[in-house]
Structures are given as structure tokens and as C-alpha cells.
Scaffold this motif. Structure first.
Motif, PDB file in Angstrom:
ATOM      1  N   LEU A  34      -5.778  -8.014  -0.181  1.00  0.00           N
ATOM      2  CA  LEU A  34      -5.793  -7.076  -1.309  1.00  0.00           C
ATOM      3  C   LEU A  34      -4.781  -5.945  -1.139  1.00  0.00           C
ATOM      4  O   LEU A  34      -4.068  -5.606  -2.094  1.00  0.00           O
ATOM      5  CB  LEU A  34      -7.210  -6.499  -1.469  1.00  0.00           C
ATOM      6  CG  LEU A  34      -7.422  -5.514  -2.617  1.00  0.00           C
ATOM      7  CD1 LEU A  34      -6.991  -6.121  -3.949  1.00  0.00           C
ATOM      8  CD2 LEU A  34      -8.881  -5.074  -2.683  1.00  0.00           C
ATOM      9  N   ILE A  35      -4.712  -5.378   0.057  1.00  0.00           N
ATOM     10  CA  ILE A  35      -3.803  -4.229   0.224  1.00  0.00           C
ATOM     11  C   ILE A  35      -2.330  -4.636   0.022  1.00  0.00           C
ATOM     12  O   ILE A  35      -1.605  -3.962  -0.739  1.00  0.00           O
ATOM     13  CB  ILE A  35      -4.014  -3.555   1.593  1.00  0.00           C
ATOM     14  CG1 ILE A  35      -5.453  -3.002   1.705  1.00  0.00           C
ATOM     15  CG2 ILE A  35      -3.000  -2.443   1.817  1.00  0.00           C
ATOM     16  CD1 ILE A  35      -5.802  -1.914   0.716  1.00  0.00           C
ATOM     17  N   PRO A  36      -1.869  -5.725   0.635  1.00  0.00           N
ATOM     18  CA  PRO A  36      -0.481  -6.137   0.332  1.00  0.00           C
ATOM     19  C   PRO A  36      -0.273  -6.434  -1.147  1.00  0.00           C
ATOM     20  O   PRO A  36       0.799  -6.146  -1.694  1.00  0.00           O
ATOM     21  CB  PRO A  36      -0.289  -7.404   1.172  1.00  0.00           C
ATOM     22  CG  PRO A  36      -1.306  -7.313   2.266  1.00  0.00           C
ATOM     23  CD  PRO A  36      -2.472  -6.556   1.692  1.00  0.00           C
ATOM     24  N   THR A  37      -1.283  -6.985  -1.792  1.00  0.00           N
ATOM     25  CA  THR A  37      -1.161  -7.267  -3.226  1.00  0.00           C
ATOM     26  C   THR A  37      -0.989  -5.974  -4.013  1.00  0.00           C
ATOM     27  O   THR A  37      -0.163  -5.878  -4.928  1.00  0.00           O
ATOM     28  CB  THR A  37      -2.426  -8.011  -3.720  1.00  0.00           C
ATOM     29  OG1 THR A  37      -2.609  -9.167  -2.897  1.00  0.00           O
ATOM     30  CG2 THR A  37      -2.297  -8.445  -5.162  1.00  0.00           C
ATOM     31  N   LEU A  38      -1.764  -4.969  -3.629  1.00  0.00           N
ATOM     32  CA  LEU A  38      -1.640  -3.672  -4.311  1.00  0.00           C
ATOM     33  C   LEU A  38      -0.276  -3.051  -4.023  1.00  0.00           C
ATOM     34  O   LEU A  38       0.360  -2.491  -4.922  1.00  0.00           O
ATOM     35  CB  LEU A  38      -2.742  -2.713  -3.827  1.00  0.00           C
ATOM     36  CG  LEU A  38      -4.194  -3.097  -4.164  1.00  0.00           C
ATOM     37  CD1 LEU A  38      -5.147  -2.042  -3.607  1.00  0.00           C
ATOM     38  CD2 LEU A  38      -4.385  -3.237  -5.672  1.00  0.00           C
ATOM     39  N   LYS A  39       0.160  -3.151  -2.769  1.00  0.00           N
ATOM     40  CA  LYS A  39       1.438  -2.528  -2.423  1.00  0.00           C
ATOM     41  C   LYS A  39       2.583  -3.145  -3.209  1.00  0.00           C
ATOM     42  O   LYS A  39       3.565  -2.478  -3.524  1.00  0.00           O
ATOM     43  CB  LYS A  39       1.700  -2.650  -0.916  1.00  0.00           C
ATOM     44  CG  LYS A  39       0.822  -1.690  -0.118  1.00  0.00           C
ATOM     45  CD  LYS A  39       0.872  -1.980   1.368  1.00  0.00           C
ATOM     46  CE  LYS A  39       1.980  -1.240   2.060  1.00  0.00           C
ATOM     47  NZ  LYS A  39       1.851  -1.343   3.526  1.00  0.00           N
ATOM     48  N   GLN A  40       2.439  -4.404  -3.526  1.00  0.00           N
ATOM     49  CA  GLN A  40       3.486  -5.052  -4.324  1.00  0.00           C
ATOM     50  C   GLN A  40       3.256  -4.894  -5.818  1.00  0.00           C
ATOM     51  O   GLN A  40       3.975  -5.492  -6.621  1.00  0.00           O
ATOM     52  CB  GLN A  40       3.562  -6.536  -3.963  1.00  0.00           C
ATOM     53  CG  GLN A  40       4.075  -6.756  -2.559  1.00  0.00           C
ATOM     54  CD  GLN A  40       4.267  -8.225  -2.268  1.00  0.00           C
ATOM     55  OE1 GLN A  40       5.148  -8.867  -2.818  1.00  0.00           O
ATOM     56  NE2 GLN A  40       3.423  -8.774  -1.405  1.00  0.00           N
ATOM     57  N   ARG A  41       2.271  -4.109  -6.166  1.00  0.00           N
ATOM     58  CA  ARG A  41       1.953  -3.853  -7.575  1.00  0.00           C
ATOM     59  C   ARG A  41       1.623  -5.128  -8.331  1.00  0.00           C
ATOM     60  O   ARG A  41       1.924  -5.273  -9.519  1.00  0.00           O
ATOM     61  CB  ARG A  41       3.100  -3.102  -8.273  1.00  0.00           C
ATOM     62  CG  ARG A  41       3.330  -1.729  -7.671  1.00  0.00           C
ATOM     63  CD  ARG A  41       4.249  -0.867  -8.502  1.00  0.00           C
ATOM     64  NE  ARG A  41       4.111   0.538  -8.120  1.00  0.00           N
ATOM     65  CZ  ARG A  41       4.402   1.559  -8.907  1.00  0.00           C
ATOM     66  NH1 ARG A  41       4.862   1.356 -10.119  1.00  0.00           N
ATOM     67  NH2 ARG A  41       4.243   2.802  -8.496  1.00  0.00           N
ATOM     68  N   LEU A  42       1.013  -6.063  -7.644  1.00  0.00           N
ATOM     69  CA  LEU A  42       0.620  -7.316  -8.295  1.00  0.00           C
ATOM     70  C   LEU A  42      -0.805  -7.244  -8.827  1.00  0.00           C
ATOM     71  O   LEU A  42      -1.288  -8.176  -9.447  1.00  0.00           O
ATOM     72  CB  LEU A  42       0.757  -8.486  -7.298  1.00  0.00           C
ATOM     73  CG  LEU A  42       2.194  -8.740  -6.830  1.00  0.00           C
ATOM     74  CD1 LEU A  42       2.227  -9.797  -5.732  1.00  0.00           C
ATOM     75  CD2 LEU A  42       3.075  -9.178  -8.007  1.00  0.00           C
TER      76      LEU A  42
ATOM     77  N   THR B 282      14.543   4.325   0.237  1.00  0.00           N
ATOM     78  CA  THR B 282      14.287   3.388   1.334  1.00  0.00           C
ATOM     79  C   THR B 282      13.886   2.052   0.727  1.00  0.00           C
ATOM     80  O   THR B 282      12.986   1.990  -0.115  1.00  0.00           O
ATOM     81  CB  THR B 282      13.145   3.894   2.248  1.00  0.00           C
ATOM     82  OG1 THR B 282      13.501   5.183   2.736  1.00  0.00           O
ATOM     83  CG2 THR B 282      12.939   2.949   3.423  1.00  0.00           C
ATOM     84  N   ALA B 283      14.551   1.002   1.171  1.00  0.00           N
ATOM     85  CA  ALA B 283      14.249  -0.329   0.629  1.00  0.00           C
ATOM     86  C   ALA B 283      12.873  -0.779   1.067  1.00  0.00           C
ATOM     87  O   ALA B 283      12.431  -0.495   2.178  1.00  0.00           O
ATOM     88  CB  ALA B 283      15.291  -1.341   1.100  1.00  0.00           C
ATOM     89  N   GLU B 284      12.204  -1.470   0.166  1.00  0.00           N
ATOM     90  CA  GLU B 284      11.009  -2.186   0.564  1.00  0.00           C
ATOM     91  C   GLU B 284      11.464  -3.479   1.247  1.00  0.00           C
ATOM     92  O   GLU B 284      12.596  -3.920   1.065  1.00  0.00           O
ATOM     93  CB  GLU B 284      10.192  -2.560  -0.675  1.00  0.00           C
ATOM     94  CG  GLU B 284       9.857  -1.374  -1.529  1.00  0.00           C
ATOM     95  CD  GLU B 284       8.394  -1.376  -1.939  1.00  0.00           C
ATOM     96  OE1 GLU B 284       7.924  -2.397  -2.431  1.00  0.00           O
ATOM     97  OE2 GLU B 284       7.747  -0.319  -1.743  1.00  0.00           O
ATOM     98  N   ARG B 285      10.561  -4.082   2.003  1.00  0.00           N
ATOM     99  CA  ARG B 285      10.951  -5.326   2.684  1.00  0.00           C
ATOM    100  C   ARG B 285      11.373  -6.391   1.668  1.00  0.00           C
ATOM    101  O   ARG B 285      12.309  -7.153   1.908  1.00  0.00           O
ATOM    102  CB  ARG B 285       9.788  -5.815   3.562  1.00  0.00           C
ATOM    103  CG  ARG B 285      10.068  -7.086   4.315  1.00  0.00           C
ATOM    104  CD  ARG B 285      11.260  -6.990   5.251  1.00  0.00           C
ATOM    105  NE  ARG B 285      11.070  -6.042   6.337  1.00  0.00           N
ATOM    106  CZ  ARG B 285      12.017  -5.737   7.229  1.00  0.00           C
ATOM    107  NH1 ARG B 285      13.219  -6.298   7.167  1.00  0.00           N
ATOM    108  NH2 ARG B 285      11.783  -4.851   8.173  1.00  0.00           N
ATOM    109  N   SER B 286      10.697  -6.413   0.525  1.00  0.00           N
ATOM    110  CA  SER B 286      11.081  -7.404  -0.497  1.00  0.00           C
ATOM    111  C   SER B 286      12.516  -7.180  -0.961  1.00  0.00           C
ATOM    112  O   SER B 286      13.245  -8.132  -1.235  1.00  0.00           O
ATOM    113  CB  SER B 286      10.153  -7.298  -1.716  1.00  0.00           C
ATOM    114  OG  SER B 286       8.820  -7.397  -1.322  1.00  0.00           O
TER     115      SER B 286
END
Lengths: 265, 792
Positions: A34-42, B282-286
Motif C-alpha cells: 500500500l505505501i509504495p502504491t500511495l507514493k506513486q500516486r496510484l 530531486t528525481a524519483e526512482r521512477s
């Protein structure tokens, strides 16, 4: 990530009410997906209801012919549990090979099962060991719980409080990891429980975890590595991506099943 | 003796701050009044920008300003330049389409910059970016090189067939004659897989503009801050050097990807003067995956002509190289002068001809990545030579030995421009064969077979050119800059020393290695020496760190400046000790008068230089602060032999490296521990390319390997315990006789790994496998081969 309201629940009931009351509430277990999903704004939930403080949701109970693992129990605690190691070593070993140490120190069994990633390990354990998923409102048989990739029969506000695993006569889990993510490219749990033979496959199916009926049939009459390996799995309904074709996954299911049978003894 | 001079495995002095979390990286830096930027990027690989409407976004909370390509175009901002001009076969120059920092009218790859949003916080900037309304006119994307060369879809309207240039090197007629006379011709088609660099620290920048002085400052994650100042100042923003300070503080890895002048640097610097406040990005990893320049991406056809005995007669190579959507800073030189000039390898092949077409596609630009051209060359040669051994029926060791340049043939002029100054490939090869117990391999193969595994052994013998570069040579070949290096050695009054180097340390251990040079030179311990780099306001000038050049080019500059210090110090010593300067000797940090017991310590002389009470003031100036510029006479040529042993599980296609032996000639070794670490790192990246890493775009130009979920970076458990040794021939064309070590591991290793896998699979009839040799590919190769065998 987008803004959201953070709530910390004191009990499972409180958490369930909070999620139900929210406009678009989500439980936060270990947060490994969930946290990576939120960080990617998905995802853009209105509220996160953190389950981390609920002590009733943590722990492993020895029920004699079963083990009950509470929903917020971390992978590392399952892996290191004396009870799990002695009664269902296949489950301890599976937990010990999820992700990496960081993930195992945060991720939880309930979180993993609620997310139902089609390449996660725990779904193979639940289906292969014929476990029961216990929620705040009901008990759900493994057979009925999974409902396609990233989908389960859990309803809104329904929270996994525990998972009950019957103790098998023999079981083993073998995983061929995706080289990049180390999720299961193909993971196979084989088990004999109460005379019943089960083979559950994760990582390969388009609809998530499934039982490999042909291999179960082969093993029911002849519990041997060769019997498993001799089954040529169909590649219909299997995933195909840059890491593995459906054909390769079909082949790996038989190979992983045979290796699991050897490991199970 | 200090114990910290040349040859000592001194522990890295920089590690104290890195390992305790006290590094000072760009993102650690905050400027007063700082704002934050989010770069809005194209989700399409190829589209026209029909309209870009920022009006709604401009009203969002916290937004300070939003700029688009139209704004930069209105300011007549220049395009990002390419640093190396290549000429076509017909003598005409390569085509250099415009490379606007913010896309204008058209986007050309997924990740192309469309707008910059500057706001009070990073989240506010990102929120506002989602409110920008863009009407994209989506065009078909061209991703693979063959489609690109066929024309149809054009990445740049003014580049027919998407061909940037069509270049050649070598004697075509001589090669044709060699092939006509050959007994055997062996050919191979190879793909050198596209890689994504993945430095641990993502790219970042902070720009600032001082209205009172019109001074610009840019903190950036760069391997070469002076080059960024030159390129951005002179070609893009028209800011003179004295008004532009570029600082590359601690940088967390580059591997080539931080050499180049990136659009974000120019956008931020330009925008800082518009908004009158510092801007941080700062770039994100993506973003790193999608927008850091990628590496490699060649497709080649090569043919080797041999006589009856196996002697190489000629080599013919045709390569297509993907440069992505735009020419990056060194995008044109990597697949040409850094690649085809090495095609002689370690062999005496008398006639070589290569032609290279570079191709624009709707993908992120491709540029130098650890090895830059030499890994592509080595992979081609060592796969081809190994295939030749199999086809002609000569042992791969013997075939290599009989074609190798012998030690007495140096200096060796190759047919493709380079002159190798020194080396001994047979010696490193012999050592590697011994260290790997090559002779005992068949026993190990038989033992593996009993446990159901296929074992194979693979060889790569290589030479590379680094120490880039002699400026005159580079200039003649099209380089638009000089490639010397500079150093300033500042001795302080009490005898401690600060060295300013134009190279840049981003993991290589320069702060230790360079201090060892000074320790050796002055006879003082390295805790008296500080190496300073990265700030154009502190360091006189420099061309930065890439191409394994820092010690080979930057080292002699330091040495020469040290020697100037010693020469001056001797004059001071002679004056004070009332002796003739020719009688002054300097050793172990002491100036002595020959034949007497008179001596002065290094620190006493430095104090005298700054407190010149008793001083030859009519002869020399006070102070002890010298600088030197060093431009080498030749490249340096590290080389060696890598031998890999693998076991393949034929049921799953999974390959495991059982052992890896590297014997490398890197010239004089200043710090053996650091050299070993550099080789380990290079080998890890080489193994990554060979077995794990592969960038994949789909047909629409979407990056399928845009995260660690799908892009396989090497992990510790993918790697064996490397057996690493150095075995050097002295005589490299620089005063330190160093050759360079940063890239050897990544250059030599990929063909050793793939040759080993192919050797393991040879009993099944598998003849080819492409990198990365993933379990899927190995399994498929086995299936196809078994199927074919069954059919026959």
C-alpha cells in the motif's frame, strides 16, 4: 502521495468502523504494497486506518491439530515461530523467503492475503494447506476466499483477524523467483492433510492462486517427484510477461511441484 | 616512511562520512527561501503538443510559477549540445536535431520534459502538475532500429530514415582481400542489450540566482561540474563562466550516467532567475529509470576471416547503435571512437573494417555507461572468437594464444587508429588459466553432470582504451573539448596540504588514492592531506571523471604540481641552509644538504614560505601553492583475462556462476584494496549485463522495465566470490604508469559469462543465447534445441 487522514485503531472493531465510516477508507497493515502504491500516486484513499497498535491481532496459537496465526503477525515472526517450525515447517520456510528482511520485518500475513497479489507466497499456503481465513465477521474457507488477482471476497470494512492452518502430514513449498522482484514466478505448495492431497500454485495463474488438479491426481495415487514432474501442465490461463512465457510457467509448475514433493519427503 | 604512499591498502578516508550517514549529497542541501520543482513529463513516446494549458495549475495552492517549452523558446534558450561531432562516410557531418530542455511542439520519448512546476513544496508542485491540461497529438512511435531505419515514422522531421550518421573506420579493401583469401569465415549476429544505469543516488539539482551580483549557482549530481558549467553556460543559457558556479557535492554513484548535461540542470538554472528564489528538484526512482541516459543498445553483424591454421586474417563489423530520441553529450562518440577503435582487441588481426549507423528512436537518449563502447566491442570480439574456435575446431585457449599480440610487439599499431603502448596479454591469460584451474575443468564438468547440472567454462581476453584522452587526438576525431586534467596543490603554512582536482569522486575512492600520491611525494601522512573537488568556484578547472581517466590523467597533474612544490621548496631550503640548490635532496619529508647533517622538515619549509623572514625574495615569490595541467600523450590500455565457470540447471534454465577469475593489467596500483573493490564492482555490473539486466520498451515506447519489480539489478547472492588479481606491465604513457581500473570489470566480464553458459549448453546443441541470459532464455534455448535435435 496524496493527502489522506491517518487514524490509528485500538481494536479490530474500531478499525472496521473507521474504515466503513470513511469516504474511501483503507486498512493499513504492514504497508508493504500500500505505501509504495500511495507514493506513486496510484491510489488516493481518504483515510488510512492503521492496525499496527492492535495487540489482539498479533500472535501465533497452537491449537493442537491446527495453528492459528493472527492477522497482523509479521512474516519474520511466522518464520521464527517454534510452533510453526515444528508443526508446519513448510509454512515457516515460506514466510522466511518472502521478500527481503525489511519486508519480513514489516509485512503481515493478513495484509498479504487481503492484497492477494497473484505472485505472493501466502495465497499458496492458504490454498495448499486448506486454511481458514477468519475475519471480524465470519470464517471463510480457502477455497472460497480468493476471487481473482488482487481480489478477494472480503467486503468493505471486513478485516482478517487470523488464519487457521490445519497441521498437514507432509508439506513443502518451492518457489522459482522472478529474477527482478523475487516474487514467485512460480511457487508451488504441495501438502497431504488428512489424507487429502493438495497442490496450490501462485505466480503463474492469470486469476491468481489456483490448485493444480492434474498434479494432485497424479500425486494422490503416487506421491513421488516423478509423478509430479510427469504431468504436463496446460499453459492456458497462465501469465505471460517479459520474465516468463505461459509455456515456461507451465513447465516450472511441474518442476517446482516435483521438487516440493522431494522436500516434503 | 609514512605507510600511506603508493602501494598501500589505506582504508578509504571518505568512508567515515559515507558509512555514518554524514555524506553531503545534493538533496541534503537546502538553500534559504528554497522552492521545489516537479517536472511534468510526457506519458507518450511520440506526440505533438497541440496545446499546453497551465492556467488552472497556476492557481493551485503554493504554486510560484510554471514554465513550458514555449517560455524557454521565447527566451531563445539553446538546445542541449552534443560534445562530439562524427562525420559520415561521405565526409558530411552528423545530423544534430535540436534538443530543447523543455519539449517544444513535440515530445519524443516517455519522460520527455514538458513543463516545470515551481511551488512552495514538492507535493504542491506535483499536485499542480496534475492540473496542467495538455492536448497531445499522439503519433506512432518508432522503437526498434530496423523500423527506424526504414523511415516512415520520423523522430525528427529533419533526419531522414532516423539516421544520425553512417560512419566507418578501417580499410575496407584490405578486409575484402583478407576474406577472399580466407580458409574459414565465421559470422555472428549479436545484440548488446540496453541497460539502465541505476546509480544509488537519483539525479538532483538546486539552482539559485543572486540578483545583487547576477551570479548563478547550480548544485547538481554531476561527474564533471566544469563540463556542465561550460556546456550549459556557453551553449544553452549564455551565462559566462565567472557568473556561473556549478557544485557537484557528494555524488552517490554515476557509472557514466551523471557525465551528461541534463535538461533539468538548464531548466532549473534558467528558472531560478525568473522566480528569484532557489529551486530544488530531486528525481524519483521512477524518473531515474525513465530519464537517466541508458547504456549500450547495439545490434551487430560481424565476420572473422581465418586461414587454415586459425590465424585471424580480417574482421568485418556492421553495427547499428541506438542513440535514443536525442543526441546526449557523448552519445555520438560511444558507438564510434570508444567502440570500433578497439576492434583489434588483443589480437594481431591485420585488416579490420567497421561501419556504424546510429539511429534515433522514441526512447530515452543512450550514452556512456561503465565501459562505454569497450564492453560492446569486447563482447562482440570474444563471442566471435569463441564461436570461431568451435566452428574451426581449435581449442578456444589455443586459438586466442596463437593470435595474441606478443609482448615484444609493443608499441603495437592496430589497423583501427589506436597504438597500444604496452601490455602482455599472454601473461595475464596464462595467470588466469592457472588461477581458474582451467586444466581441471573437465573433471568438474563430469562431477556436475552427476548432480544433473550442466557446467561450462568461458573465456574473455580483452584490452580497452581509457585515460581519456590526449586532447589533440580526441580533437582530430571530433571531440569538441580538450580532455586534459588539472590540479592545484596548496601547501598550508604548517605543512598540511589541500589538493584541488578537476576530477570528481563519486565512489571511486579518489580522496584516498590521490592523497596517497601526495603522501608519497611529500613524505607526509595522508591525514595531513585533503582532496577537494566538485566546486567550480574552488577548483581551477577540470574535465571530470569518466572513462577510467581520473588517476591516469588527473593523477599526473597532481604529481606534476607536487613536483613544482618540491622544486620551489628546494630553493627555499637551499637559501635557509646556505647551500647550493643542486645539493638539496628531498626524501621522506626531509630536505637535506648532501654530504652534511643539515636538514629541514617539509613543514619547516612551508612555514618559511609563508613567513618569509629569511627568504630568497628576489628569486622566488612567497607561498607554496602550485598548479599543473596534464594532457596525456596517449590513451592508456588496461587489459586482462576473465574466466567464468557456470552451472546450468537444465530443468529450469537457471544459471549460477560457480567461480569467476579476473587477472587484470591496470598498470601501477596505488591502493590495492580500492583496485580490488573497483574490479568487484565492475564485475558485478558485467554479470548484471550478461545474466540479469535488460531494458525493455514495448512497441508504443512504454518502458516495461521501469522499476525494480521488472529490471533485475544484481544482488549479492547473484554473484560468486570473485577471484581477482592484478598483473601489470609498466610503461603506460603517463608519469605514474597507471592505466585505469574503473571499467575493466564491466568490459571484460560479459562475454566470459555468456561463453560459459554456451559452453554448458553446447552438449545440447545450443549455439546462441542473447544477454541477459535469463532462466527463461536459457530454458527456451534448450527447448528449441532439443526440439530441433529430435526433429533431425
Amino acid at each position: 502521495m496524496y493527502q489522506f487522514n491517518y487514524q490509528k485503531a485500538g481494536s479490530a472493531d474500531e478499525a472496521a468502523s473507521a474504515v466503513t465510516a470513511a469516504e474511501d477508507g483503507r486498512f493499513l497493515a504492514g504497508g508493504m504494497t500500500l505505501i509504495p502504491t500511495l507514493k506513486q500516486r496510484l491510489a488516493q484513499p481518504s483515510d488510512l486506518v492503521d492496525l499496527a497498535g492492535i495487540s489482539d491481532l498479533v500472535g501465533i496459537e497452537d491449537g493442537g491439530d491446527s495453528i492459528t496465526i493472527k492477522g497482523m503477525t509479521r512474516h519474520v515472526d511466522v518464520a521464527n515461530s517454534d510452533v510453526v517450525q515444528s508443526k508446519i515447517p513448510a509454512l515457516a520456510s515460506l514466510a522466511d523467503n518472502i521478500g527481503d528482511p525489511q519486508v519480513r520485518n514489516r509485512g503481515t500475513i493478513g495484509g498479504s492475503l487481503a492484497n492477494n497479489d497473484p505472485a505472493a507466497d501466502y495465497p499458496a499456503a492458504v490454498l495448499g494447506l486448506n486454511a481458514t481465513v477468519i475475519t471480524n465477521t465470519r470464517e471463510i474457507a480457502a477455497e472460497d476466499y480468493f476471487d481473482g488477482m488482487f481480489t478477494t471476497v472480503l467486503e468493505e470494512g471486513e478485516l482478517i483477524t487470523a488464519v487457521r492452518f490445519p497441521v498437514p502430514e507432509k508439506a513443502a513449498y518451492t518457489k522459482f523467483p522472478n529474477p527482478a522482484s523475487r516474487y514467485a514466478l512460480v511457487g508451488v505448495m504441495v501438502a497431504q492433510t488428512g489424507g487429502d492431497t493438495r497442490v496450490a500454485v501462485t505466480g503463474a495463474g492469470q486469476d491468481g492462486v489456483f490448485r493444480a488438479g492434474d498434479i494432485e491426481s497424479a500425486l494422490s495415487g503416487n506421491w513421488s517427484a516423478d509423478a509430479a514432474k510427469g504431468v504436463k501442465m496446460s499453459d492456458a490461463d497462465l501469465n505471460s510477461d517479459i520474465h516468463a512465457s505461459a509455456e515456461y510457467r507451465a513447465h516450472l509448475i511441474s518442476v517446482m511441484a516435483s521438487r516440493a514433493v522431494t522436500a516434503a519427503g | 616512511m609514512t605507510g600511506t604512499g603508493i602501494g598501500a591498502s589505506v582504508k578509504r578516508v571518505e568512508d567515515q562520512r559515507f558509512l555514518t550517514g554524514n555524506g553531503n549529497y545534493t538533496d541534503d542541501i537546502n538553500r534559504p527561501g528554497q522552492s521545489h520543482a516537479w517536472i511534468l513529463r510526457s506519458p507518450h513516446a511520440h506526440a505533438t503538443l497541440k496545446s499546453v494549458d497551465t492556467s488552472k495549475a497556476e492557481k493551485a495552492d503554493g504554486v510560484i510559477a510554471i514554465f513550458t517549452g514555449a517560455d524557454m523558446a521565447a527566451d531563445e534558450i539553446g538546445g542541449l549540445p552534443c560534445g562530439w561531432q562524427i562525420h559520415n562516410k561521405d565526409g558530411s557531418p552528423m545530423l544534430e536535431p535540436g534538443h530543447p530542455p523543455l519539449a517544444h511542439e513535440k515530445v519524443r520519448y516517455v519522460g520527455d520534459q514538458v513543463a516545470i512546476v515551481i511551488a512552495a513544496t514538492r507535493d504542491a508542485a506535483r499536485d499542480a502538475a496534475e492540473l496542467i491540461e495538455i492536448d497531445y497529438g499522439v503519433l506512432p512511435a518508432v522503437i526498434d532500429m530496423d523500423s527506424a531505419l526504414a523511415g516512415g515514422t520520423l523522430v525528427h522531421d529533419d533526419v531522414p530514415n532516423n539516421r544520425c550518421f553512417d560512419w566507418e573506420i578501417g580499410e575496407k579493401d584490405a578486409v575484402d582481400e583478407a576474406f577472399a583469401a580466407a580458409d574459414h569465415v565465421v559470422s555472428i549476429d549479436l545484440v548488446n542489450n540496453r541497460l539502465i544505469p541505476n546509480a544509488m543516488e537519483p539525479r538532483a539539482a538546486i539552482s539559485d540566482f543572486d540578483r545583487s551580483t547576477s551570479q548563478y549557482t547550480l548544485f547538481t549530481t554531476s561527474q564533471n561540474p566544469h563540463v556542465i558549467r561550460l556546456l550549459m553556460g556557453a551553449f544553452v543559457l549564455q551565462i559566462p563562466e565567472h557568473k556561473l558556479r556549478v557544485v557537484a557535492p557528494d555524488v552517490g554513484g554515476g557509472f557514466g550516467s551523471k557525465i551528461f548535461h541534463y535538461a533539468e540542470e538548464a531548466i532549473l538554472t534558467w528558472a531560478a532567475a525568473k522566480v528569484h528564489q532557489p529551486i530544488k528538484w530531486t528525481a524519483e526512482r521512477s524518473e531515474s529509470f525513465a530519464t537517466d541516459a541508458h547504456g549500450r543498445d547495439h545490434e551487430s553483424h560481424a565476420e572473422l576471416a581465418l586461414d587454415k591454421s586459425g590465424k585471424f586474417l580480417g574482421l568485418r563489423v556492421a553495427t547499428k547503435a541506438n542513440v535514443g530520441a536525442y543526441l546526449s553529450t557523448f552519445g555520438s562518440s560511444v558507438p564510434t571512437y570508444l567502440y570500433a577503435t578497439l576492434l583489434a582487441g588483443v589480437y594481431t588481426t591485420p585488416a579490420i573494417y567497421a561501419e556504424v549507423q546510429t539511429v534515433f528512436t522514441n526512447t530515452v537518449p543512450v550514452d556512456a555507461y561503465r565501459g562505454a563502447g569497450r564492453p560492446e566491442c569486447t563482447y562482440l570480439l570474444e563471442r566471435l572468437v569463441t564461436k570461431a574456435a568451435r566452428e574451426v575446431g581449435i581449442d578456444p585457449v589455443e586459438l586466442r594464444k596463437m593470435n595474441m599480440i606478443q609482448p615484444d610487439q609493443y608499441p603495437y599499431q592496430t589497423p583501427v587508429a589506436l597504438m597500444y603502448d604496452c601490455g602482455d596479454s599472454p601473461a595475464t591469460f596464462a595467470s588466469a588459466l592457472k588461477a581458474s584451474d582451467y586444466a581441471g575443468f573437465e573433471k568438474r564438468r563430469a562431477a556436475a553432470e552427476k548432480s544433473g547440472k550442466l557446467r561450462g567454462i568461458g573465456i574473455s581476453t580483452y584490452v580497452e582504451a581509457c585515460g581519456i584522452a590526449p586532447s589533440a587526438v580526441a580533437g582530430a576525431l571530433g571531440a569538441r573539448a580538450g580532455l586534459y586534467e588539472s590540479a592545484q596543490v596548496r601547501v598550508h603554512p604548517t605543512g598540511s596540504v589541500t589538493v584541488y582536482t578537476g576530477t570528481h569522486n563519486h565512489g571511486q575512492g579518489h580522496e584516498t588514492t590521490f592523497a596517497q600520491l601526495v603522501s608519497e611525494s611529500f613524505g607526509i601522512p595522508i591525514d595531513q592531506i585533503e582532496i577537494s573537488h566538485g566546486d567550480t568556484d574552488q577548483v581551477q578547472f577540470g574535465m571530470g571523471t569518466y572513462g577510467s581517466r581520473s588517476l591516469a590523467v588527473g593523477g599526473p597533474a597532481i604529481l606534476n604540481a607536487c613536483n613544482k612544490v618540491i622544486d620551489k621548496a628546494k630553493k627555499i631550503a637551499a637559501h635557509i641552509m646556505e647551500a647550493d640548490v643542486s645539493d638539496i635532496e628531498f626524501a621522506d619529508g626531509k630536505f637535506t644538504v648532501a654530504g652534511t647533517d643539515k636538514e629541514m622538515a617539509f613543514g619547516e619549509i612551508s612555514l618559511a614560505a609563508y613567513v618569509p623572514h629569511n627568504y630568497p625574495i628576489e628569486e622566488i615569490e612567497p607561498g607554496l601553492d602550485e598548479n599543473a595541467f596534464y594532457d596525456p600523450l596517449n590513451f592508456s590500455f588496461p587489459g586482462g583475462a576473465h574466466i567464468c565457470e557456470v552451472e546450468v540447471d537444465p530443468e529450469t534454465g537457471d544459471s549460477e556462476i560457480i567461480s569467476f577469475t579476473a587477472v587484470d593489467d591496470v598498470g601501477r596500483v596505488v591502493n590495492p584494496m580500492i583496485v580490488e573493490g573497483q574490479v568487484h564492482g565492475g564485475l558485478a555490473q558485467g554479470v548484471g549485463q550478461a545474466m540479469l539486466e535488460g531494458c525493455v520498451y514495448d512497441d508504443n515506447g512504454q518502458l516495461l522495465t521501469g522499476s525494480y519489480m521488472d529490471y533485475t539489478m544484481p544482488r549479492a547472492d547473484d554473484l560468486p566470490n570473485f577471484s581477482v588479481a592484478t598483473q601489470s606491465v609498466m610503461g603506460a604513457s603517463n608519469p605514474l604508469e597507471v592505466k585505469g581500473v574503473g571499467e575493466v570489470g564491466a568490459i571484460g566480464s560479459p562475454p566470459a559469462v555468456v561463453n560459459a553458459i554456451l559452453d554448458a549448453l553446447a552438449p545440447l546443441g545450443v549455439e546462441d543465447i542473447s544477454m541477459p541470459a535469463t532462466p527463461l532464455k536459457v530454458w527456451q534455448a534448450i527447448q528449441e534445441s532439443s526440439v530441433r535435435q529430435a526433429a533431425e
